[in-house]
Scaffold this motif. Structure first.
Motif, PDB file in Angstrom:
ATOM      1  N   GLY A  83       0.781  -1.230   0.000  1.00  0.00           N
ATOM      2  CA  GLY A  83       0.000   0.000   0.000  1.00  0.00           C
ATOM      3  C   GLY A  83       0.812   1.280   0.000  1.00  0.00           C
ATOM      4  O   GLY A  83       0.247   2.366  -0.057  1.00  0.00           O
ATOM      5  N   TRP A  84       2.128   1.167   0.065  1.00  0.00           N
ATOM      6  CA  TRP A  84       2.992   2.354   0.072  1.00  0.00           C
ATOM      7  C   TRP A  84       3.777   2.416  -1.227  1.00  0.00           C
ATOM      8  O   TRP A  84       3.956   1.405  -1.893  1.00  0.00           O
ATOM      9  N   PRO A  85       4.290   3.596  -1.603  1.00  0.00           N
ATOM     10  CA  PRO A  85       5.058   3.697  -2.851  1.00  0.00           C
ATOM     11  C   PRO A  85       6.294   2.796  -2.826  1.00  0.00           C
ATOM     12  O   PRO A  85       6.888   2.563  -1.776  1.00  0.00           O
ATOM     13  N   TRP A  86       6.675   2.299  -3.994  1.00  0.00           N
ATOM     14  CA  TRP A  86       7.839   1.435  -4.123  1.00  0.00           C
ATOM     15  C   TRP A  86       9.097   2.178  -3.652  1.00  0.00           C
ATOM     16  O   TRP A  86       9.297   3.356  -3.968  1.00  0.00           O
ATOM     17  N   VAL A  87       9.944   1.495  -2.895  1.00  0.00           N
ATOM     18  CA  VAL A  87      11.234   2.041  -2.470  1.00  0.00           C
ATOM     19  C   VAL A  87      12.174   0.883  -2.172  1.00  0.00           C
ATOM     20  O   VAL A  87      11.736  -0.205  -1.781  1.00  0.00           O
ATOM     21  N   ASP A  88      13.448   1.105  -2.396  1.00  0.00           N
ATOM     22  CA  ASP A  88      14.478   0.143  -1.997  1.00  0.00           C
ATOM     23  C   ASP A  88      15.464   0.912  -1.121  1.00  0.00           C
ATOM     24  O   ASP A  88      16.073   1.887  -1.572  1.00  0.00           O
ATOM     25  N   ILE A  89      15.591   0.491   0.131  1.00  0.00           N
ATOM     26  CA  ILE A  89      16.492   1.147   1.081  1.00  0.00           C
ATOM     27  C   ILE A  89      17.615   0.174   1.396  1.00  0.00           C
ATOM     28  O   ILE A  89      17.363  -0.917   1.925  1.00  0.00           O
ATOM     29  N   ALA A  90      18.828   0.555   1.057  1.00  0.00           N
ATOM     30  CA  ALA A  90      19.999  -0.293   1.299  1.00  0.00           C
ATOM     31  C   ALA A  90      20.860   0.318   2.385  1.00  0.00           C
ATOM     32  O   ALA A  90      21.189   1.505   2.345  1.00  0.00           O
ATOM     33  N   ILE A  91      21.228  -0.511   3.355  1.00  0.00           N
ATOM     34  CA  ILE A  91      22.137  -0.115   4.436  1.00  0.00           C
ATOM     35  C   ILE A  91      23.510  -0.611   4.017  1.00  0.00           C
ATOM     36  O   ILE A  91      23.717  -1.809   3.817  1.00  0.00           O
TER      37      ILE A  91
END
Length: 145
Positions: A73-81
């Protein structure tokens, strides 16, 4: 054998990788937000502390040991640490690293920017770091604000 269609191939690849697709263009579009220590890339922080914080965010879900994506339900995102080797050299295979010095957000250019900016600012505030949009370049959040 039929001739290969590069646009169709890109669309299929985009669907397989679950990345955003700009319908009016022939390729996916992204914006990039970097969350960095104001002290420089050689400042290392505790990965577990950040992972605990990100797991508490209702709009995110953990993808692997070192990355998060958007919850349903949220916008697509890719968060990399990431633990970068230098200011311009970083990558991740998703394996856990106890220390990190960079957080990279890959965002869809098809979604409203304010959600991405608010998320980046929330992470940067938690770390007391800076969030910078790479494309423009402009500062989204500065820890001294």
């Amino acid at each position: 054998m039929p001739e290969s269609d590069p646009v169709l191939s890109m669309r299929i690849t985009s669907q397989i990788l679950d990345v955003p697709w700009r319908k009016d263009e022939n390729f996916p579009m992204y914006c990039y937000i970097s969350i960095l220590s104001p002290s420089g890339w050689n400042t290392l922080s505790d990965t577990e502390r950040l992972i605990t914080f990100l797991r508490e965010q209702p709009d995110l879900k953990q993808i692997n040991a070192m990355s998060f994506g958007a919850a349903d339900g949220w916008p697509w995102v890719d968060i990399a640490i990431l633990n970068a080797n230098s200011a311009d050299s970083w990558s991740s295979d998703g394996s856990f690293n106890p220390r990190f010095n960079r957080v990279e957000m890959v965002c869809s250019d098809n979604e409203p920017r304010h959600w991405y900016e608010e998320l980046a600012a929330k992470i940067a505030e938690f770390l007391q770091w800076d969030a910078v949009e790479e494309d423009e370049p402009r500062q989204i959040y500065g820890h001294s604000k």
